[in-house]
Design a protein around this motif. Sequence first.
Motif, PDB file in Angstrom:
ATOM      1  N   ASP A 118     -52.862   2.863  23.713  1.00  0.00           N
ATOM      2  CA  ASP A 118     -51.905   2.131  22.881  1.00  0.00           C
ATOM      3  C   ASP A 118     -51.058   1.203  23.740  1.00  0.00           C
ATOM      4  O   ASP A 118     -50.829   0.037  23.385  1.00  0.00           O
TER       5      ASP A 118
ATOM      6  N   THR B 139     -54.836   2.306  19.882  1.00  0.00           N
ATOM      7  CA  THR B 139     -54.749   1.599  18.602  1.00  0.00           C
ATOM      8  C   THR B 139     -53.695   0.501  18.703  1.00  0.00           C
ATOM      9  O   THR B 139     -52.860   0.498  19.611  1.00  0.00           O
TER      10      THR B 139
ATOM     11  N   ARG C  84     -50.661  -0.518  16.686  1.00  0.00           N
ATOM     12  CA  ARG C  84     -49.841   0.103  15.636  1.00  0.00           C
ATOM     13  C   ARG C  84     -48.945  -0.901  14.908  1.00  0.00           C
ATOM     14  O   ARG C  84     -47.852  -0.559  14.450  1.00  0.00           O
TER      15      ARG C  84
END
Length: 354
Positions: free
Chosen positions: A257, A282, A284
Amino acid sequence: MPEASMPAYRLTDWLQQPAIVDITVPRPGPGEVLVRVAGNGLCHSDLTMHQISAEIGAALGWRVPFTLGHEIAGWIADAGDEAAAVTAAPGTPVALVSPASCGRCRYCLRGLDSACPDGLAGRGYGRDGGLAPYVIAPAGRGVVPLTTLDPVEAAPLTDAGATSYHAVRRALPRLGPGSWAVVLGAGGLGAFAIQHLKALSAARVVAVDRAAGRRALARELGADEAIDGITSATAHDLADVCGAQAADVVLDFVGTDASIATGLRALAPAGAFGLVGAAGGTLRRGWYGTLPREAEIFTFQGSTIADLQDVIALAEAGRIRPLVDRFALADIDEAYAALAAGALHGRAVVIPPL
């Protein structure tokens, strides 16, 4: 007469730790060659092979048991038929194309063999790989002859070298004089990416890694700057280095992330961000308003046959250099421990017994 046997580092069953066991030396079939393994590079993906369940393995088309190892180079030892023998004479040094591909599908016919559906299973991942004295490979398509390059040093080029090259090649149109390229993670793939960027572009290169040794190596390999990261301050540090224009290319060989967010923050409009690291990170936030305007965002796994051919040409011309830490097959647990701990100087290469 009994068949010859050899040691091999194998996944003997699902959810079991791999181990060295004795197996029969394979025989090449029609269209195949037998390769005497000079060296097999180790990859972080090897460390998670024992976590594959039977259900996931079946979905990927994998079969157990199989020998690990997908970064392979060595010498032709035998051929399964006359057609295969034409590919390379016995004793010819070769590197083996790491990703599997069929050569017939719409991706392969366009030169995009890294996207071939057959690539889900291959040598070292679901089929017998190179952590053994001998391995089978398809003649022609799966074999790239070497001229001056030591096969032990060529082994890491087949995945780490070619995969990083695939990322750099795709981003090259975004780079020109005065451009900045950022490499997040200066380990096995990142170290090659730095060399590819310096060999193929006029861009200035910034390496980002939390390990001081890797930052020092990045500078040795040509990086213009090397900064500590990835932390909450890394995006600001990159802005200080690259200036107001920001980075034209960011290649993320970490994939968390934090690295994804940092890389996108550092990317200039109309730049390119390549996600190669497989840490499962990811984004976000919503894409719209978060991604830089006119930017190219891409991700992939593996490389093409053409990538490997180009990388071998670069290495044989002295424009890039493989860095290898050599281990005997008997010391493979030590090699994997060093890989997991980030204690390697170069790419770990396991050399099977003669």
